[in-house]
Design an enzyme around this catalytic site. Sequence first.
Site, PDB file in Angstrom:
ATOM      1  N   LYS A  36       0.852  -1.190   0.000  1.00  0.00           N
ATOM      2  CA  LYS A  36       0.000   0.000   0.000  1.00  0.00           C
ATOM      3  C   LYS A  36       0.887   1.238   0.000  1.00  0.00           C
ATOM      4  O   LYS A  36       1.739   1.397   0.866  1.00  0.00           O
ATOM      5  CB  LYS A  36      -0.906   0.023   1.224  1.00  0.00           C
ATOM      6  CG  LYS A  36      -1.817   1.264   1.251  1.00  0.00           C
ATOM      7  CD  LYS A  36      -2.885   1.151   2.328  1.00  0.00           C
ATOM      8  CE  LYS A  36      -2.511   1.709   3.667  1.00  0.00           C
ATOM      9  NZ  LYS A  36      -2.325   3.187   3.669  1.00  0.00           N
ATOM     10  N   ASP A  92      -3.355   4.340  -2.134  1.00  0.00           N
ATOM     11  CA  ASP A  92      -4.297   4.843  -1.122  1.00  0.00           C
ATOM     12  C   ASP A  92      -4.281   6.369  -1.119  1.00  0.00           C
ATOM     13  O   ASP A  92      -3.679   6.989  -0.247  1.00  0.00           O
ATOM     14  CB  ASP A  92      -3.857   4.267   0.243  1.00  0.00           C
ATOM     15  CG  ASP A  92      -4.731   4.717   1.399  1.00  0.00           C
ATOM     16  OD1 ASP A  92      -5.824   5.246   1.163  1.00  0.00           O
ATOM     17  OD2 ASP A  92      -4.294   4.536   2.554  1.00  0.00           O
ATOM     18  N   LYS A 104      -7.310   8.197  -1.573  1.00  0.00           N
ATOM     19  CA  LYS A 104      -8.616   8.659  -1.066  1.00  0.00           C
ATOM     20  C   LYS A 104      -9.171   9.834  -1.872  1.00  0.00           C
ATOM     21  O   LYS A 104      -9.358  10.939  -1.354  1.00  0.00           O
ATOM     22  CB  LYS A 104      -8.512   9.033   0.413  1.00  0.00           C
ATOM     23  CG  LYS A 104      -8.035   7.893   1.313  1.00  0.00           C
ATOM     24  CD  LYS A 104      -8.022   8.314   2.772  1.00  0.00           C
ATOM     25  CE  LYS A 104      -7.671   7.188   3.716  1.00  0.00           C
ATOM     26  NZ  LYS A 104      -6.282   6.738   3.672  1.00  0.00           N
ATOM     27  N   ASP A 124     -13.475  14.665  -4.894  1.00  0.00           N
ATOM     28  CA  ASP A 124     -13.526  15.927  -5.636  1.00  0.00           C
ATOM     29  C   ASP A 124     -14.767  15.887  -6.512  1.00  0.00           C
ATOM     30  O   ASP A 124     -15.570  14.944  -6.402  1.00  0.00           O
ATOM     31  CB  ASP A 124     -12.233  16.088  -6.469  1.00  0.00           C
ATOM     32  CG  ASP A 124     -11.858  17.547  -6.695  1.00  0.00           C
ATOM     33  OD1 ASP A 124     -12.767  18.362  -6.994  1.00  0.00           O
ATOM     34  OD2 ASP A 124     -10.667  17.888  -6.595  1.00  0.00           O
ATOM     35  N   THR A 183     -11.417   6.109  10.549  1.00  0.00           N
ATOM     36  CA  THR A 183     -11.454   5.555  11.915  1.00  0.00           C
ATOM     37  C   THR A 183     -11.115   6.618  12.960  1.00  0.00           C
ATOM     38  O   THR A 183     -11.366   6.432  14.145  1.00  0.00           O
ATOM     39  CB  THR A 183     -10.501   4.350  12.058  1.00  0.00           C
ATOM     40  OG1 THR A 183      -9.306   4.635  11.355  1.00  0.00           O
ATOM     41  CG2 THR A 183     -11.109   3.094  11.516  1.00  0.00           C
ATOM     42  N   ARG A 197       2.987  -0.567  10.820  1.00  0.00           N
ATOM     43  CA  ARG A 197       4.084  -0.512  11.799  1.00  0.00           C
ATOM     44  C   ARG A 197       4.498  -1.847  12.409  1.00  0.00           C
ATOM     45  O   ARG A 197       5.697  -2.036  12.668  1.00  0.00           O
ATOM     46  CB  ARG A 197       3.743   0.512  12.882  1.00  0.00           C
ATOM     47  CG  ARG A 197       3.852   1.934  12.344  1.00  0.00           C
ATOM     48  CD  ARG A 197       3.117   2.921  13.194  1.00  0.00           C
ATOM     49  NE  ARG A 197       1.670   2.749  13.074  1.00  0.00           N
ATOM     50  CZ  ARG A 197       0.780   3.489  13.711  1.00  0.00           C
ATOM     51  NH1 ARG A 197       1.186   4.440  14.521  1.00  0.00           N
ATOM     52  NH2 ARG A 197      -0.511   3.286  13.544  1.00  0.00           N
TER      53      ARG A 197
HETATM   54  O1  C5P Z   1       0.831   1.071  11.120  1.00  0.00           O
HETATM   55  P1  C5P Z   1      -0.577   0.571  11.016  1.00  0.00           P
HETATM   56  O2  C5P Z   1      -0.690  -0.942  10.931  1.00  0.00           O
HETATM   57  O3  C5P Z   1      -1.487   1.161  12.051  1.00  0.00           O
HETATM   58  O4  C5P Z   1      -1.052   1.122   9.597  1.00  0.00           O
HETATM   59  C1  C5P Z   1      -2.353   0.986   9.094  1.00  0.00           C
HETATM   60  C2  C5P Z   1      -2.459   1.595   7.738  1.00  0.00           C
HETATM   61  O5  C5P Z   1      -3.820   1.590   7.347  1.00  0.00           O
HETATM   62  C3  C5P Z   1      -1.995   3.053   7.652  1.00  0.00           C
HETATM   63  O6  C5P Z   1      -1.446   3.263   6.349  1.00  0.00           O
HETATM   64  C4  C5P Z   1      -3.273   3.821   7.819  1.00  0.00           C
HETATM   65  O7  C5P Z   1      -3.228   5.085   7.185  1.00  0.00           O
HETATM   66  C5  C5P Z   1      -4.267   2.918   7.119  1.00  0.00           C
HETATM   67  N1  C5P Z   1      -5.658   3.100   7.526  1.00  0.00           N
HETATM   68  C6  C5P Z   1      -6.086   2.940   8.827  1.00  0.00           C
HETATM   69  N2  C5P Z   1      -7.398   3.138   9.150  1.00  0.00           N
HETATM   70  C7  C5P Z   1      -8.280   3.476   8.205  1.00  0.00           C
HETATM   71  C8  C5P Z   1      -7.874   3.626   6.875  1.00  0.00           C
HETATM   72  C9  C5P Z   1      -6.538   3.420   6.582  1.00  0.00           C
HETATM   73  O8  C5P Z   1      -5.286   2.617   9.693  1.00  0.00           O
HETATM   74  N3  C5P Z   1      -9.554   3.619   8.497  1.00  0.00           N
END
Ligand code: C5P
Length: 244
Positions: free
Chosen positions: A38, A65, A67, A70, A130, A222
Amino acid sequence: MKSHTAIAEKIIVALDVPHPSDAKKLLSELKGIPCYLKVGMQLFYASGPQFILMLKEQGYRVFLDLKLHDIPNTVKGAADSITRLGVDMFNVHAAGGSRMMEAALEGIDTALSARVGIQRPIVIAVTQLTSTSQIVLNSEIGIPGNVEESVLHYANLAKQAGLNGVVTSPLEVAAIKQTCGSSFLTIVPGIRPHGSAIGDQFRIMSPKQAFAQGADYIVIGRPITTADNPRQALESIIKELSEP
Ligand code: C5P
């Protein structure tokens, strides 16, 4: 029992790093594992379309990603350009409305008819971020009701517009599948393998729990990207998922 390859293909590693050099270093550590990648705003705005083309040349499947949100004509043009990069998945905000989501699909058609050899990308909707609490939803964005109701409303709207699925927290997967049908895709962040730091996510599940809910793809950042050994972190998630 699924093969390690089949499992890896359902794991989307979020390359949330600032520079293409950081991403390349991470990819050299994950080399040979057929995971999805991603690329979000931070990396894309720093590295540009060339970086996406490079990932595609290396055989990766890519979720871009960005998003989109527009007016329909602008989203149609953006979807056209994104499709020509050969990405496998991208997303738009359902809050842009059904006409905007349909325009994204029209942009894909334009690209596919103009350029041979590219495949139709999966298009998914962002429902409510979220980070949006009920207070923000009601008093700032101006939508009454609770977050789950709004998520299901947007998921339905996305389905009616012809999109393939939504990004959703693991806690809403079952309700979305019930409302929109089992073939409507759920792409699920907020995943934390046992023992990994929760960070700023608060509605989390383990990889195994998320797939048990019906997730089609899980997004993990992460717990892999900041691990001392990212390869070992990803391999141990795949191993756990392969066990009954
Ligand atoms: O590091 P982590 O596992 O929390 O990363 C989750 C990924 O999913 C990040 O790129 C975050 O921007 C994305 N994301 C999220 N919640 C959402 C939409 C996307 O955590 N509702």
